[in-house]
Scaffold this motif. Structure first.
Motif, PDB file in Angstrom:
ATOM      1  N   ARG A 169      49.392  61.784 -49.499  1.00 28.55           N
ATOM      2  CA  ARG A 169      49.521  62.914 -48.430  1.00 28.55           C
ATOM      3  C   ARG A 169      50.990  63.591 -48.255  1.00 28.55           C
ATOM      4  NH1 ARG A 169      45.779  61.191 -43.274  1.00 28.55           N
ATOM      5  NH2 ARG A 169      45.842  63.334 -42.842  1.00 28.55           N
ATOM      6  N   LEU A 170      51.995  62.938 -48.249  1.00 31.88           N
ATOM      7  CA  LEU A 170      53.233  63.122 -48.137  1.00 31.88           C
ATOM      8  C   LEU A 170      53.422  64.283 -49.267  1.00 31.88           C
ATOM      9  CD1 LEU A 170      55.932  63.150 -46.138  1.00 31.88           C
ATOM     10  CD2 LEU A 170      56.592  61.285 -47.820  1.00 31.88           C
ATOM     11  N   LYS A 171      53.066  64.140 -50.407  1.00 29.87           N
ATOM     12  CA  LYS A 171      53.397  64.924 -51.847  1.00 29.87           C
ATOM     13  C   LYS A 171      52.652  66.286 -51.171  1.00 29.87           C
ATOM     14  CE  LYS A 171      52.838  64.978 -56.621  1.00 29.87           C
ATOM     15  NZ  LYS A 171      52.340  64.370 -57.608  1.00 29.87           N
ATOM     16  N   ALA A 172      51.350  66.017 -50.948  1.00 30.12           N
ATOM     17  CA  ALA A 172      50.357  67.404 -50.666  1.00 30.12           C
ATOM     18  C   ALA A 172      51.221  68.037 -49.562  1.00 30.12           C
ATOM     19  CB  ALA A 172      49.326  66.908 -50.157  1.00 30.12           C
ATOM     20  N   ILE A 173      51.801  67.698 -48.682  1.00 30.32           N
ATOM     21  CA  ILE A 173      52.389  68.276 -47.431  1.00 30.32           C
ATOM     22  C   ILE A 173      53.839  69.182 -48.098  1.00 30.32           C
ATOM     23  CG2 ILE A 173      53.745  68.003 -45.199  1.00 30.32           C
ATOM     24  CD1 ILE A 173      51.738  65.874 -44.589  1.00 30.32           C
ATOM     25  N   MET A 174      54.268  68.511 -48.702  1.00 30.85           N
ATOM     26  CA  MET A 174      55.780  68.874 -49.243  1.00 30.85           C
ATOM     27  C   MET A 174      55.442  70.121 -50.152  1.00 30.85           C
ATOM     28  SD  MET A 174      58.341  65.571 -49.364  1.00 30.85           S
ATOM     29  CE  MET A 174      59.630  66.632 -49.712  1.00 30.85           C
TER      30      MET A 174
END
Length: 179
Positions: A169-174
């Motif tokens: 999810r962090l990768k998707a947000i970034m």
């Protein structure tokens, strides 16, 4: 009779020699100090300091209406001083060089590189706090999954999956923010 004012004992019952008195009362002093300080070494230190103060005031103690109560008052004062000294020692920090503590521009530039990650972690935390905390503990603090589970009150398997999903999810947000 209580710990602050034990049974009144006339001064005539007290030995005139301080060393004899201290040897007679040392076990009682140590028991009281240990019950309040919870550590034998700290209690011994407090009793020795109280004995030093009593020795310095021995003539005044013998002249007191209740000499034993005065010795226990001195001991209680030393125990209180011990707590205050420990609190002060925990707060005291050595002086730092003011020039060394002022951040220069390179330090601020390094922080700028982490801004995107910080904002993404904040967004993840607002949506999934367990996942954000798992990612922080695993990749920023370097804890094992067992340690993460212990700190977050979950199982190691749950900590592992929270970390994995949190990273995705962090990768998707970034990547979304980068576009």
């Amino acid at each position: 009779m209580n710990e602050r004012f034990p049974a009144t004992r006339p001064a005539a019952d007290l030995p005139a020699d301080f060393e004899v008195f201290f040897q007679q009362e040392q076990k009682a002093f140590l028991a009281l100090a240990a019950s309040r300080l919870r550590d034998r070494r700290d209690a011994e230190e407090a009793v020795l300091e109280a004995g030093r103060r009593m020795y310095a005031k021995w003539e005044r103690i013998l002249a007191h209406v209740n000499p034993v109560a005065m010795t226990y008052t001195i001991l209680n004062g030393v125990i209180g001083d011990f707590y205050r000294r420990e609190v002060r020692a925990a707060r005291v920090q050595p002086f730092a060089d003011p020039a060394a503590t002022v951040p220069d521009s390179t330090y601020l530039q390094e922080l700028g590189h982490h801004e995107a990650l910080d904002l993404a972690l904040d967004e993840l935390e607002s949506k999934a706090p367990m996942q954000a905390n798992s990612v922080r503990l695993r990749h920023m603090t370097g804890l094992s999954y067992d340690e993460i589970a212990e700190r977050l009150g979950t199982t190691p398997g749950s900590a592992k999956s929270s970390t994995c999903i949190g990273l995705q999810r962090l990768k998707a947000i970034m990547t979304r923010r980068g576009q």
